[in-house]
Design a protein around this motif. Sequence first.
Motif, PDB file in Angstrom:
ATOM      1  N   LEU A  69       4.017  14.690  -5.946  1.00 20.83           N
ATOM      2  CA  LEU A  69       3.101  14.413  -4.846  1.00 20.83           C
ATOM      3  C   LEU A  69       1.651  14.380  -5.305  1.00 20.83           C
ATOM      4  O   LEU A  69       1.119  15.376  -5.776  1.00 20.83           O
ATOM      5  N   ILE A  81       4.548   8.219  -5.864  1.00 18.29           N
ATOM      6  CA  ILE A  81       4.510   8.032  -4.415  1.00 18.29           C
ATOM      7  C   ILE A  81       3.049   8.067  -3.966  1.00 18.29           C
ATOM      8  O   ILE A  81       2.348   9.047  -4.195  1.00 18.29           O
ATOM      9  N   GLU A 113       0.373   8.459   2.466  1.00 16.50           N
ATOM     10  CA  GLU A 113      -0.124   7.562   3.512  1.00 16.50           C
ATOM     11  C   GLU A 113      -1.644   7.590   3.620  1.00 16.50           C
ATOM     12  O   GLU A 113      -2.257   6.567   3.913  1.00 16.50           O
ATOM     13  N   LEU A 114      -2.256   8.766   3.371  1.00 18.24           N
ATOM     14  CA  LEU A 114      -3.711   8.814   3.429  1.00 18.24           C
ATOM     15  C   LEU A 114      -4.332   8.011   2.291  1.00 18.24           C
ATOM     16  O   LEU A 114      -5.423   7.451   2.437  1.00 18.24           O
ATOM     17  N   LEU A 122      -4.162   4.520   3.567  1.00 18.90           N
ATOM     18  CA  LEU A 122      -5.198   4.335   4.597  1.00 18.90           C
ATOM     19  C   LEU A 122      -6.567   4.144   3.944  1.00 18.90           C
ATOM     20  O   LEU A 122      -7.344   3.262   4.338  1.00 18.90           O
ATOM     21  N   ARG A 133      -6.847   0.652   2.556  1.00 17.92           N
ATOM     22  CA  ARG A 133      -7.087  -0.320   3.634  1.00 17.92           C
ATOM     23  C   ARG A 133      -8.546  -0.274   4.089  1.00 17.92           C
ATOM     24  O   ARG A 133      -9.168  -1.294   4.323  1.00 17.92           O
ATOM     25  N   PRO A 148      -5.794  15.735   4.911  1.00 23.68           N
ATOM     26  CA  PRO A 148      -6.507  15.494   6.159  1.00 23.68           C
ATOM     27  C   PRO A 148      -7.921  16.069   6.109  1.00 23.68           C
ATOM     28  O   PRO A 148      -8.873  15.423   6.559  1.00 23.68           O
TER      29      PRO A 148
END
Lengths: 302, 320
Positions: free
Chosen positions: B232, B272, B275-276, B279, B282, B297
């Motif tokens: 991770l 992997i 998702e952050l 984000l 993007r 977060p």
Amino acid sequence: MSIVVEHLSYIYNLGAPQEHVALRDVSLTIPDGVCAAIIGVTGSGKSTLTQHFNGLLLPTSGRVIVDGLDVTAKTTRPEHLLELRRRVGLLFQFPEAQLFAPTIADDVAFGPRQLRLKDKVVKERVRWALNAVALPTDTEFLARSPFALSGGQRRRVALAGVLAMRPLTLALDEPSAGLDAEAREEIYACLDDLRAREGVTLVIVSHDMSEVAHLADVIFALAGGELKLSGPPEEVFKRTDEILACGLLPPPLAQTVALAREHGLNVGAASDAPLTPDALAPALAASLGAEHAEYGLNGHRT
Amino acid sequence: MTTQPPLVAQSIGAPEHAPTLGEVALHLENVVYRYPSITNAPTSLLAAKIAPALAGVTLDVRRGEYVALLGHNGSGKSTLARLLNALLLPTSGHVYVLGHNTADRSEHRAIRDLVGMIFSDPDNQIVATIVEDDVAWGLAARGYPLAQVHARAEAAINAVGLSAHKRRAPNELSGGQRQRLAIAGVLALEPVCLIADEPTALLDPQARVEMLGLLHTLNRERGLTIIHVTHLLEEAALADRIVILERGRIVREGTPTEVFADLESLRSLKLIIPELGVLGERLRALGVDIPPDALTPQLFVAALERLEGHYRQTQHGGAQ
Ligand SMILES: Nc1ncnc2c1ncn2[C@@H]1O[C@H](COP(=O)(O)OP(=O)(O)OP(=O)(O)O)[C@@H](O)[C@H]1O
Ligand SMILES: Nc1ncnc2c1ncn2[C@@H]1O[C@H](COP(=O)(O)OP(=O)(O)OP(=O)(O)O)[C@@H](O)[C@H]1O
Ligand SMILES: [Mg+2]
Ligand SMILES: [Mg+2]
């Protein structure tokens, strides 16, 4: 194949001093063709529940009905259990417990051979299943001992063995723990494909909330052996207080949105659409830049 | 006898705050490892053709450093971990632990006390039926005097935050607590280095955060050198240095900021991307400057706040 659990309780070491209630009056239904995720902190009873789905454990009280077959202690006969194991493929949390054959080929072929399939079909199944978990299928690899592998590779061989049976229900206890990105993506694609083409019912135990939010149609959250929360991911992950009360955390994207709001940042209106980077990015960019749109996002006047 | 590794040797990717770090704790020199009799095929010819699990690894880890070790399944992380506490011996090349050569069998006891190890599944390591006894066991087995056994066990149990549970049975503990217990068993031996091979793989999200916090506390406050094997990136984000293996070779090395700057290349190494991270990618494509290592977060929102403040200032400046 649907799974119905009615008032299920399970007690380890019943009557002994180390007696332990692992499940308490759990009732839930997983309809045919659905992907259900079971979440909960360590020791909450996820593996205990999952092991009931193919009769590995039998209820202390209550009932488990899989595809119309009753898994209740009183009614279970050996031929009945055998049929159940044909229909429900179970991946153990610790794959070492599942591997036993001298070679990888024999290990993955074990299930299909039990089904008395022709050698040629068995071989095809072995190849297909190893492909599905992104492992090689060359002779050298097939001849290796399943124990002469890395941790992630072992989990993948164990999963291949379960897939090779082509059961209509798959119960997978932490299938992606310790897997790399390639293995995860191949396995997700395979599961998607099995669901779309064969209507396979999926039960997944996972600690990865992003994965759960992604894969599951419905989530069941356990805490202390009791079912505390259930519903579709968008709905369940919005109930932050209850999630926290179960000792869990929402997926990182949801945490980020919640934290940003707490800090008074405008992150766009709450919507019912699942949180994804693709959906969130434009909303975030707009809310950061929108008020100052005439200056552009780099602070230059446009 | 032991040969001193060259203490001046320093790998390219040493962290910027190297002054706070001590001497070289772990030194690997062109290490190759090939597992014996890997195949059940009749000829051993096949075995010779299989690529070695480690194919020439050179690495220095300094005392007090926190290194995250990443790589695809089968890339050699666990093999490397086992070479560091002499569970495996290199096929060729050398491994030194604080100057002790692992090839020297008479050093193995010392090496295994200096380098402790924990795995994903703590249950394999738990031996006693009471938490306290479990931690004391390793010390007692090494013949320490009773008073010292108790004192050290007590200190180790406190360090991992299990003092409230010391009289309980390990099987009554949660997975995260059992994992802490395994760490306490290692700490009691007062090691220089802790190797944690995917310590959070089977933990729930909160237990994962707590475990990560514990590893960092042990690193910062006790100067424990840590090698943390993980899949991770978000767990690696707080390390001093990230080392990435691919097919038995080190292919990337640097601080998290350096390594995360190119997420695309990490994808090609089968890591992997959280998702952050996606984000952030993007948002950068949309012109919003989120740093690539904002993978939790907290870090992500902090970056958003800085940007918001920046935009507000820019606006005021522009309006004048
Ligand atoms: N064979 C056993 N004998 C006694 N108690 C057990 C046994 N297996 C599990 N338990 C206990 O039952 C409870 C539920 O265990 P279970 O393995 O179902 O949890 P889990 O949710 O799968 O946890 P994890 O996330 O750690 O895998 C735990 O408290 C556990 O200690
Ligand atoms: N006991 C063993 N015998 C033979 N070969 C092995 C053994 N253990 C691992 N290997 C092989 O050595 C290579 C490196 O394995 P290692 O366990 O170090 O990988 P890893 O990076 O820890 O992977 P994972 O992420 O799956 O845990 C792999 O190709 C693996 O198949
Ligand atoms: Mg479990
Ligand atoms: Mg490993």
